[in-house]
Each structure stands twice: as structure tokens, then as C-alpha cells.
Design an enzyme around this catalytic site. Structure first.
Site, PDB file in Angstrom:
ATOM      1  N   CYS A 145     -43.386  69.527-160.453  1.00  0.00           N
ATOM      2  CA  CYS A 145     -44.428  70.276-159.739  1.00  0.00           C
ATOM      3  C   CYS A 145     -45.442  69.323-159.143  1.00  0.00           C
ATOM      4  O   CYS A 145     -45.939  69.548-158.046  1.00  0.00           O
ATOM      5  CB  CYS A 145     -45.083  71.288-160.657  1.00  0.00           C
ATOM      6  SG  CYS A 145     -45.709  70.591-162.187  1.00  0.00           S
TER       7      CYS A 145
ATOM      8  N   GLY B  62     -43.829  78.318-162.848  1.00  0.00           N
ATOM      9  CA  GLY B  62     -42.708  78.522-161.933  1.00  0.00           C
ATOM     10  C   GLY B  62     -43.197  78.493-160.500  1.00  0.00           C
ATOM     11  O   GLY B  62     -44.245  77.903-160.202  1.00  0.00           O
ATOM     12  N   SER B  63     -42.464  79.127-159.633  1.00  0.00           N
ATOM     13  CA  SER B  63     -42.786  79.039-158.208  1.00  0.00           C
ATOM     14  C   SER B  63     -43.954  79.966-157.837  1.00  0.00           C
ATOM     15  O   SER B  63     -44.229  80.951-158.533  1.00  0.00           O
ATOM     16  CB  SER B  63     -41.559  79.413-157.381  1.00  0.00           C
ATOM     17  OG  SER B  63     -41.216  80.749-157.655  1.00  0.00           O
TER      18      SER B  63
ATOM     19  N   LYS C  61     -39.423  82.823-172.982  1.00  0.00           N
ATOM     20  CA  LYS C  61     -38.195  82.934-172.191  1.00  0.00           C
ATOM     21  C   LYS C  61     -38.001  81.687-171.336  1.00  0.00           C
ATOM     22  O   LYS C  61     -38.763  81.437-170.408  1.00  0.00           O
ATOM     23  CB  LYS C  61     -38.263  84.152-171.257  1.00  0.00           C
ATOM     24  CG  LYS C  61     -36.912  84.447-170.621  1.00  0.00           C
ATOM     25  CD  LYS C  61     -37.010  85.392-169.449  1.00  0.00           C
ATOM     26  CE  LYS C  61     -37.411  84.676-168.192  1.00  0.00           C
ATOM     27  NZ  LYS C  61     -36.445  83.632-167.780  1.00  0.00           N
TER      28      LYS C  61
ATOM     29  N   GLY D 233     -44.862  83.666-159.079  1.00  0.00           N
ATOM     30  CA  GLY D 233     -46.198  83.803-159.660  1.00  0.00           C
ATOM     31  C   GLY D 233     -46.952  84.994-159.084  1.00  0.00           C
ATOM     32  O   GLY D 233     -47.655  85.706-159.810  1.00  0.00           O
TER      33      GLY D 233
HETATM   34  P1  NAD Z   1     -39.036  80.429-160.598  1.00  0.00           P
HETATM   35  O1  NAD Z   1     -40.349  81.011-160.261  1.00  0.00           O
HETATM   36  O2  NAD Z   1     -37.841  80.828-159.843  1.00  0.00           O
HETATM   37  O3  NAD Z   1     -38.683  80.726-162.128  1.00  0.00           O
HETATM   38  C1  NAD Z   1     -39.556  80.403-163.183  1.00  0.00           C
HETATM   39  C2  NAD Z   1     -39.321  81.348-164.344  1.00  0.00           C
HETATM   40  O4  NAD Z   1     -39.684  82.682-163.952  1.00  0.00           O
HETATM   41  C3  NAD Z   1     -37.874  81.435-164.828  1.00  0.00           C
HETATM   42  O5  NAD Z   1     -37.881  81.513-166.240  1.00  0.00           O
HETATM   43  C4  NAD Z   1     -37.415  82.755-164.212  1.00  0.00           C
HETATM   44  O6  NAD Z   1     -36.344  83.349-164.926  1.00  0.00           O
HETATM   45  C5  NAD Z   1     -38.666  83.590-164.315  1.00  0.00           C
HETATM   46  N1  NAD Z   1     -38.725  84.748-163.397  1.00  0.00           N
HETATM   47  C6  NAD Z   1     -37.922  85.042-162.345  1.00  0.00           C
HETATM   48  N2  NAD Z   1     -38.315  86.204-161.764  1.00  0.00           N
HETATM   49  C7  NAD Z   1     -39.399  86.624-162.446  1.00  0.00           C
HETATM   50  C8  NAD Z   1     -40.281  87.745-162.320  1.00  0.00           C
HETATM   51  N3  NAD Z   1     -40.130  88.650-161.359  1.00  0.00           N
HETATM   52  N4  NAD Z   1     -41.302  87.847-163.195  1.00  0.00           N
HETATM   53  C9  NAD Z   1     -41.495  86.929-164.163  1.00  0.00           C
HETATM   54  N5  NAD Z   1     -40.691  85.854-164.338  1.00  0.00           N
HETATM   55  C10 NAD Z   1     -39.660  85.699-163.490  1.00  0.00           C
HETATM   56  O7  NAD Z   1     -39.278  78.865-160.553  1.00  0.00           O
HETATM   57  P2  NAD Z   1     -38.211  77.720-160.712  1.00  0.00           P
HETATM   58  O8  NAD Z   1     -37.433  77.650-159.437  1.00  0.00           O
HETATM   59  O9  NAD Z   1     -37.498  77.889-162.010  1.00  0.00           O
HETATM   60  O10 NAD Z   1     -39.156  76.435-160.856  1.00  0.00           O
HETATM   61  C11 NAD Z   1     -39.532  75.637-159.787  1.00  0.00           C
HETATM   62  C12 NAD Z   1     -40.954  75.945-159.365  1.00  0.00           C
HETATM   63  O11 NAD Z   1     -41.825  75.826-160.490  1.00  0.00           O
HETATM   64  C13 NAD Z   1     -41.502  74.981-158.341  1.00  0.00           C
HETATM   65  O12 NAD Z   1     -42.225  75.682-157.369  1.00  0.00           O
HETATM   66  C14 NAD Z   1     -42.450  74.097-159.150  1.00  0.00           C
HETATM   67  O13 NAD Z   1     -43.453  73.456-158.396  1.00  0.00           O
HETATM   68  C15 NAD Z   1     -42.978  75.056-160.121  1.00  0.00           C
HETATM   69  N6  NAD Z   1     -43.508  74.364-161.296  1.00  0.00           N
HETATM   70  C16 NAD Z   1     -44.856  74.381-161.499  1.00  0.00           C
HETATM   71  C17 NAD Z   1     -45.391  73.684-162.576  1.00  0.00           C
HETATM   72  C18 NAD Z   1     -46.864  73.663-162.821  1.00  0.00           C
HETATM   73  O14 NAD Z   1     -47.251  73.324-163.922  1.00  0.00           O
HETATM   74  N7  NAD Z   1     -47.715  74.010-161.875  1.00  0.00           N
HETATM   75  C19 NAD Z   1     -44.546  72.992-163.431  1.00  0.00           C
HETATM   76  C20 NAD Z   1     -43.178  73.008-163.189  1.00  0.00           C
HETATM   77  C21 NAD Z   1     -42.677  73.713-162.116  1.00  0.00           C
END
Ligand code: NAD
Length: 467
Positions: free
Chosen positions: A275, A219-220, A168, A224
Site C-alpha cells: 500500500c 484493502g482497496s 477474515k 472501503g
Molecule cells: P480488496 O478491497 O479487494 O479486498 C480486501 C479484503 O476485503 C479481502 O479480504 C476481501 O475478501 C474483502 N472484501 C471484498 N469485498 C468486500 C465487501 N463488499 N465488504 C467487505 N469486505 C470485502 O483489496 P485487495 O485487492 O485484497 O488489496 C489490495 C488493496 O489494498 C490495494 O489498494 C492496497 O493499497 C490496499 N492496502 C492498503 C493498506 C493500508 O494499510 N492502507 C495495506 C495493504 C493494502
């Protein structure tokens, strides 16, 4: 013209709903794409579950060949895919080409790995072997900053290990992923790879789905934590690649003019939406003014614009919510420090923000303590390098970090003291497919890439035979 449908059980299917994807440079609609319902998510998981027994029994050579065919298909379409990625994500076309090409290289890298059984005892008493078996259905969830390369951290590793997948992408960047699904759909048996798109509303259902065995999430940190809680009900494995607030510690023995461009790139590439961007820079007091001046000069000279225009260095923020959030961090910088470059949006259409440098700011400001994830960089003065490491470590995050120095022994020692998954010396954000990547503390759990990342898509089985 691509139709941007879901891939479920080897078929491209329309979504039960549709959604518009916005170009962040123009605020116009790039395309309307499929949006999956919960019922379609269930169909995708059921297809992946049904495909698992046969796929998991294929030879690793069969799976390697599939990964190479996928890499070829992605590579053969770099120009089209890169243009689409720029339109939905905002990044400059050249960076988008690098991301798509890089993804194909990551597929090839995983195709070169192996998962050999390890004989740990072969004696008159016993034969003992450790094997690595696939887990089952993997739920792979990707954010919007690097939609394709982050997909390529997960998909080839999961497939090589013999798992099947429901993938996804993020709600604001689904198009390139759906187009890749269309390009590779006939290279795998039906159901092995399923791709669905949502409006940010199916994550929880994926995370808690009883038929998914592992969640590979990027993601964030906030999301997480929800993923981990959701995965608990079915005791799923999780790999979490989360947020970061990487510190770059610049010692007094470097040349500010030579070092500033490298730090600038580490902080502002992808408009700071990385990130492992350098997100707070600690500079020794002896070169603080010179470093601030150089960074401000680079920020003033930066070309910000539509990623499709030649010469653009930095594109817009990817979405309106992030644009508003970063403007908020700029206000924190204005309150708690001195803005010496940027400090405002660019133009009145598109989510553009001028690269912003904030000096005379210190720990305790939201801009320093939190993850800004955008083009605004705080520069913090320090007197003692060991103290700078203590301050860098006084964060819940621990993704990456860097030390910049001429004295490499001291740099190595300081780097080893940093509480993060990766620490670079005289560089930052150097990711390579053979090096395991993961965060400490609130930046994640487990790792991706390398043999270690591949192993996380497997279950250990010990075969132990008496003789
Ligand atoms: P986000 O957490 O808002 O979303 C990430 C993904 O999770 C999206 O696909 C979203 O639809 C999905 N999502 C939303 N709610 C969810 C839930 N309850 N359960 C499971 N999945 C859900 O993050 P974002 O704003 O899209 O990305 C930015 C963040 O990602 C920043 O904090 C960045 O540092 C981090 N990031 C980390 C890495 C890494 O490798 N450590 C890499 C890239 C980005």
C-alpha cells in the site's frame, strides 16, 4: 499436515464448502481449505458476542499475557508459517520470515501498552474520569499482500482493549492465517478469536452484521467505500486502511547512484504490492537521465522467481487478476512513455512480471494517476520542487509519500506540504508499531498502530460525579 479449518467458538470446524488455494509461482494448488457459509459467519459472530462479557471484564494483565503467549506461538513456528506464506502469497521466503516474525513483534508491542483511566477533575465540586471501554465484536478484514502483518495491526490491539473478534483473511491467502488460528486457539477463551475464510463473498455480510460493533478493514479504496456504506445500517465504527499512490519527490541535490537503490526497493519490494510502495517518482530534471538509467540497471539485474528458491528477490504477482491488471498498466506505460527495463511477463507459468521502469511519462497517464499495485514504476521529470508537491497532491489518494534531498530544511518544508498520512524523508515505507499509520483523503479513515491505533478499538466513557 495442517487441515486449514475455520476457528469458531474455540473449535476447529470444517467449512460448509471448501476451496483451493493456488500457488502464484506454479499455478498449482497449495492446499484445499475450509470455506465458510453465511450460517458459519453467523455462528462465529454469535460466539464472539457470547464471549465478550467475560473477556471484556478480564484484567488488562490477563489480556497482555494472552498476547504474549500468542506471540510466542507464532515465533516458535516461523519456519513453517513462512514457507506456507511464500507458497500462498508468492513473496521470497526471507521476506515471509520477516513478516511472520514481525507479526509476533507487533503482538508483543501491543502487550506493552496500557489504557489507563484519565482523571480530568478531582475537586470539591466533582470527580471526572475518562475511561476507554471495549466496543464489542470487531470484524477484521485483511487483504492478500501482507496477510499476517496486517492481521497483527488489528488482532492484538482489539484483544488488548477487551474486544472479541471475527477475522477474515483474503480469499487467495487464507492458509497461514488459518494455521495461526490452529496454533493459538487454546491460548484464549472460546469465542474470543474466530477465524473464517471465504471466497471473497462474505465481506458484505460482515460489514452489515447487526452484532458487529466495528469494522477494521484493510484493502482497496473501492471496497472501503462499500464497507463504509454497509456499516452505516448498524452505525458501526470503521477504521479504513485503503489504497495509495505514494509520490517520491527526488530533489536535484542527491546522488542518483546512491539514491536509486533505495527508491528501487521502496517501489518493488513485495513485487510492488505494498500500500505504501513508492508508486510514482518525480525526479528533478538535472538528474533525471542518471536516475532513470540507474533504476533501469537495477530492474534489469533483479532476480524474479519462485519465493522458495534461494536468491529470489521478487516473487510473482499474488493472483491472476492482479497480474492481468498490472500487464494493463504496462501497456499504458508503453503508450504514454518509454519503457527502459522490463515491460513483459517472465516465463509462461506463474504470475511473474519483470520489474518495469517507464520514463518520459507524466501526469494524466493511468500509470501515474492510478494505483498500479505491481512492479511497474513511472518516472516523471520536474523543474520546480514546489510544483512537484502540487502534482503529488493532485491525487485522491494520500497514504504515504517521500522527499529525497541533501538539503534537509527544504526537504522538511516540502514534506510538510504533502497531503498524506505519513511522509518520509530520505526513506520510504518505514512502518513501526509505535507510530500511528493511516491515510488522508481516499486512502482511509482513522489510524492503526501506536496508542492512537489502540484507542480506536475503544469507546470513551466519561464518569462525572457531583460532590
Ligand atoms: P480488496 O478491497 O479487494 O479486498 C480486501 C479484503 O476485503 C479481502 O479480504 C476481501 O475478501 C474483502 N472484501 C471484498 N469485498 C468486500 C465487501 N463488499 N465488504 C467487505 N469486505 C470485502 O483489496 P485487495 O485487492 O485484497 O488489496 C489490495 C488493496 O489494498 C490495494 O489498494 C492496497 O493499497 C490496499 N492496502 C492498503 C493498506 C493500508 O494499510 N492502507 C495495506 C495493504 C493494502
Amino acid at each position: 499436515m495442517a487441515e486449514f479449518k475455520l476457528l469458531i467458538n474455540g473449535q476447529l470446524v470444517a467449512g460448509d464448502a471448501t476451496m483451493d488455494v493456488i500457488n502464484p509461482a506454479t499455478e498449482d494448488t497449495v492446499a484445499t481449505c475450509a470455506r465458510a457459509s453465511i450460517a458459519q459467519l453467523d455462528q462465529a459472530v454469535a460466539a464472539a458476542k457470547a464471549a465478550f462479557p467475560a473477556w471484556s471484564k478480564t484484567t488488562i494483565d490477563t489480556r497482555r499475557a494472552a498476547l504474549i503467549a500468542m506471540a510466542d506461538a507464532i515465533q516458535a513456528n516461523v519456519p513453517e508459517l513462512a514457507r506456507l506464506l511464500t507458497q500462498e502469497q508468492g513473496k521470497p521466503l526471507e521476506a515471509a520470515m520477516g513478516e511472520i516474525f514481525g507479526a509476533s513483534a507487533f503482538f508483543r508491542y501491543f502487550a506493552s501498552l496500557d489504557l489507563p483511566a484519565k482523571v480530568v477533575q478531582d475537586t470539591a465540586e466533582a470527580k471526572v474520569e475518562i475511561r476507554r471501554k471495549p466496543l464489542g465484536v470487531i470484524g477484521a478484514i485483511v487483504p492478500w499482500n501482507f496477510p499476517i502483518i496486517l492481521m497483527a495491526f488489528k488482532v492484538p490491539a482489539a484483544l488488548l482493549a477487551g474486544n472479541t473478534i471475527v477475522l477474515k483473511p483474503a480469499a487467495t491467502t487464507p492458509l497461514t492465517t488459518l494455521r495461526i488460528a490452529e496454533l493459538v486457539k487454546d491460548l484464549l477463551p472460546p469465542g474470543v478469536l474466530n477465524v473464517i475464510a471465504d471466497a471473497n463473498d462474505l465481506g458484505a455480510a460482515i460489514t452489515s452484521h447487526p452484532d458487529i460493533r466495528k469494522i477494521s478493514f484493510t484493502g482497496s479504496t473501492e471496497t472501503g467505500k462499500r464497507v463504509m456504506a454497509g456499516a452505516a445500517s448498524a452505525l458501526k465504527r470503521v477504521t479504513l486502511e485503503l489504497g495509495g499512490n505514494d509520490a517520491a519527490i527526488v530533489m536535484g541535490d542527491v546522488d542518483p547512484v546512491a539514491t536509486a537503490p533505495k527508491i528501487f526497493n521502496a517501489a518493488f519490494q513485495n513485487s510492488g504490492q505494498v500500500c505504501i510502495a513508492a508508486k510514482r517518482v518525480y525526479v528533478h530534471e538535472s538528474i533525471y537521465d542518471a536516475m532513470c538509467d540507474e533504476l533501469a540497471r537495477l530492474a534489469d539485474a533483479a532476480v524474479v522467481g519462485d519465493g522458495l528458491e534461494q536468491g529470489t528477490q521478487f516473487g510473482p504477482l499474488q493472483n491472476k487478476a492482479q497480474f492481468d491488471k498490472v500487464l494493463g498498466y504496462i501497456e499504458a506505460g508503453r503508450r504514454d512513455g518509454n519503457i527502459i527495463a522490463g515491460g513483459h511477463r517472465q516465463g509462461d507459468k506463474g504470475y511473474f512480471i519483470r520489474p518495469t521502469i517507464v520514463r518520459d511519462i507524466t501526469d494524466g497517464s493511468a500509470l501515474v494517476d492510478e494505483e498500479q499495485f505491481g512492479p511497474v514504476l513511472p518516472i516523471i521529470k520536474y523543474a520546480d520542487a514546489d510544483d512537484a508537491v502540487v502534482r503529488a497532491n493532485a491525487s485522491d489518494y494520500g497514504l504515504g509519500g517521500s522527499v529525497w534531498a541533501t538539503d534537509s530544511d527544504k526537504a522538511w518544508e516540502l514534506a510538510a506540504g504533502m497531503e498524506s498520512g505519513t511522509v518520509w524523508i530520505n526513506k520510504h515505507a518505514d512502518l513501526q508499531p509505535h507510530l500511528p499509520f493511516g491515510g488522508a483523503k481516499f486512502s482511509g479513515l482513522g489510524s492503526e498502530l501506536g496508542q492512537e491505533g489502540l484507542n480506536e478499538f475503544t469507546q470513551i466513557q466519561v464518569l462525572n460525579m457531583a460532590r
